[in-house]
Design a protein around this motif. Sequence first.
Motif: not given
Length: 339
Positions: A74-98
């Motif tokens: 869970i991110s708590l920073n507006d500026l980080e959200l676009p970065l996480l959204a762009a890499r979401k599948t990378d986290f999902e591959k290791i079993g992390v729900k972003v």
Amino acid sequence: MNILFTCAGRRNYLLNFFREELKGQGQILAADMQLSAPAMADADKKFVVPAIYTDGYMDLILDICKKENVQALISLNDLELPLLAARKTDFEKIGVKVLVSREEVIDICFDKMKTVEFANKIGVLTPKTFTSLAKAKEALEKGDLKFPLVVKPRWGSASIGLEFPINMEELDLAYQLLTMRLSRTMLAEASKEDFDNAILIQEKIQGKEYGMDILNDFNGETKAVYVKEKLAMRAGETDKSTLRNIPQIDEIGRKVGRELKHIANCDCDVFEADGKFYLLELNPRFGGGYPFTHYGGGNYVGAILAWLRGEAANDSLFQRKYDQIFSKCDRLISVGNEK
């Protein structure tokens, strides 16, 4: 279930809400660029990381998730959200729900001009807004726009750079000052793609201010809307608030949730003036006003944990305690030794 909060900052309350709901069945982890960030003190494990725009930052967060067996981020920073959204599948591959929405959703919320366009598209009122100083002045001369105005960054966060000019001279000064300052703030990276249109001039709505927390499930279906009247603000955050039963605002929230299809919480601002309701901001994350929802009976944390476990959210998580006033207060905590 181990949960990692990135850009943890001052959100101690949120870490503790999740800890209470986990009931010992998991750990709370926090990452921030400063060891002195207050929320770090309430984490089971804490990680000092570089600034979000640093090369390799996202890979470092991925590495923490792997090593610490993180199930949700869970991110708590507006500026980080676009970065996480762009890499979401990378986290999902290791079993992390972003808990971050799709890139298109983040773009609508982060780009305040697109927020205005979204509101217009779904039939929700929003203040008159311009990205051109010349066009704003033209509207003023025609009487289509009136002082006071709001001058703010188009890609903004945490009320940085907000000005409220009351005449033409102040408008020029505010615009010039923000133009100079924008390149020196943490918003510079977010604004670089269209720097010439990175400042908004907006009609200032005079009236009561409300906050909304719109909870969607992981499929983007709206499950709850809590409307809170803001009784006092401090440093851009709600300081005192009370839950209100206002069907017109509730319906705006449900319309936003249906059309935006964000996931988890979306923190919104609404103003009431002359019996009309205007949507101002969309922040697809937990905001500083969430504690007022939580103490008002809306246990979004419990609902999210249920969904992470693959369970339904019980109706008991959505109680309503109308008209009870809650207020934030400061406390001093030890964040540990320097070394």
